[in-house]
Design a protein around this motif. Structure first.
Motif, PDB file in Angstrom:
ATOM      1  N   GLN A 192      -0.328  11.238   4.300  1.00 37.87           N
ATOM      2  CA  GLN A 192      -0.734  11.905   5.537  1.00 37.87           C
ATOM      3  C   GLN A 192      -0.431  13.387   5.424  1.00 37.87           C
ATOM      4  O   GLN A 192       0.736  13.774   5.332  1.00 37.87           O
ATOM      5  CB  GLN A 192      -0.019  11.303   6.749  1.00 37.87           C
ATOM      6  N   TYR A 237       0.123   5.088   1.564  1.00 41.85           N
ATOM      7  CA  TYR A 237      -0.763   5.984   2.288  1.00 41.85           C
ATOM      8  C   TYR A 237      -0.161   7.390   2.260  1.00 41.85           C
ATOM      9  O   TYR A 237       1.064   7.561   2.251  1.00 41.85           O
ATOM     10  CB  TYR A 237      -0.894   5.559   3.759  1.00 41.85           C
ATOM     11  N   PHE A 274       3.704   7.174   3.082  1.00 40.50           N
ATOM     12  CA  PHE A 274       4.178   5.938   3.707  1.00 40.50           C
ATOM     13  C   PHE A 274       3.919   4.752   2.789  1.00 40.50           C
ATOM     14  O   PHE A 274       2.794   4.547   2.324  1.00 40.50           O
ATOM     15  CB  PHE A 274       3.474   5.698   5.044  1.00 40.50           C
ATOM     16  N   PHE A 292       0.837  -1.191   0.000  1.00 43.58           N
ATOM     17  CA  PHE A 292       0.000   0.000   0.000  1.00 43.58           C
ATOM     18  C   PHE A 292       0.879   1.251   0.000  1.00 43.58           C
ATOM     19  O   PHE A 292       2.020   1.228   0.480  1.00 43.58           O
ATOM     20  CB  PHE A 292      -0.866   0.050   1.267  1.00 43.58           C
ATOM     21  N   PHE A 349       5.222  -0.378   8.329  1.00 44.70           N
ATOM     22  CA  PHE A 349       5.348   0.911   7.676  1.00 44.70           C
ATOM     23  C   PHE A 349       6.801   1.221   7.330  1.00 44.70           C
ATOM     24  O   PHE A 349       7.720   0.914   8.114  1.00 44.70           O
ATOM     25  CB  PHE A 349       4.848   2.025   8.610  1.00 44.70           C
ATOM     26  N   GLY A 350       6.994   1.861   6.190  1.00 43.11           N
ATOM     27  CA  GLY A 350       8.280   2.497   5.933  1.00 43.11           C
ATOM     28  C   GLY A 350       8.405   3.730   6.804  1.00 43.11           C
ATOM     29  O   GLY A 350       7.449   4.159   7.449  1.00 43.11           O
ATOM     30  N   ALA A 351       9.593   4.315   6.803  1.00 41.10           N
ATOM     31  CA  ALA A 351       9.864   5.477   7.657  1.00 41.10           C
ATOM     32  C   ALA A 351       9.200   6.741   7.141  1.00 41.10           C
ATOM     33  O   ALA A 351       9.125   7.739   7.867  1.00 41.10           O
ATOM     34  CB  ALA A 351      11.364   5.690   7.789  1.00 41.10           C
TER      35      ALA A 351
END
Lengths: 115, 111
Positions: free
Chosen positions: B38, B36, B90, B34, B101-103
């Motif tokens: 933010q 995402y 992300f 995925f 999650f990636g950073a």
């Protein structure tokens, strides 16, 4: 619209004073998650409920607890907030293992300030 | 075990130019992937997802990503950046009940 709702959006509490954050969902998902996100960092999973089964991440401090009284609601309780607990708290839901894509739906978050 | 690496912590582009946000993943199984987005003081919004169907995935707001198994990559692209695209992105690798999650990559869009 089906959604994930978090209240309040902003919460201020005093050092050591218990605080509860709430999350509700209209998606009828069986899994609910709580994440902690500090500034400029990725969300960190605290715990999740699969239906009534509670699953705690190994490094989640004992200071953090959760309750899920029914499918729609989930609460995050911080028993004695410290300054290091100031963060954005994100609630998410997913349809779980039978949901197919394991996609999580996030609420808008509650920003917690500890004074 | 699974993990995800976002190769750039910060990307800066000019409005109207292409966007490339890079993501590499590692998984012992066939995960879902995925992206995402933010925006400041907001929750995470799903941009797009890969779930073992078409390798080129189209998402919202003109974003797309290509799953390349041989390169274990899932890079996010957009042909023309808009000011409203400025946000944190992300990349996420997911198995049932295990989402990593990636950073994150902060995208800045200059006028």
């Amino acid at each position: 619209d089906a959604m994930v709702i978090q209240n309040p959006r902003y919460q201020v509490t005093q050092f050591g004073k218990p605080v509860t954050l709430s999350c509700s969902q209209t998606l009828n998902h069986n899994v609910m998650y709580w994440y902690q996100q500090k500034s400029s960092q990725a969300p960190k999973l605290l715990f999740h409920y699969y239906d009534k089964d509670f699953n705690n991440e190994a490094d989640t401090p004992d200071n953090f607890q959760s309750r899920r009284p029914n499918t729609s609601f989930c609460f995050l309780d911080i028993r004695s907030p410290g300054l290091g607990d100031a963060a954005m708290y994100l609630c998410a839901t997913s349809a779980g293992q039978t949901g197919g894509s394991y996609e999580q739906y996030f609420g808008p978050g509650t920003r917690l300030t500890v004074t | 075990a699974q993990s995800v690496t976002q190769l750039d912590s910060h990307v800066s582009v000019s409005e109207g130019t292409p966007v490339l946000l890079r993501c590499n993943y590692s998984s012992s199984y066939s995960p879902s992937l995925f992206w995402y987005v933010q925006h400041p003081n907001k929750g995470l919004q799903l941009l797009l997802k890969y779930t073992s169907a078409a390798t080129l995935v189209k998402g919202i707001n003109g974003f797309e990503a290509e799953f390349k198994k041989s390169e274990t990559s899932f890079h996010l692209t957009k042909p023309s950046a808009h000011m409203s695209d400025a946000a944190e992105y992300f990349c996420v690798v997911s198995l049932p009940l295990d989402m990593r999650f990636g950073a994150g990559t902060r995208l800045t869009v200059k006028p």
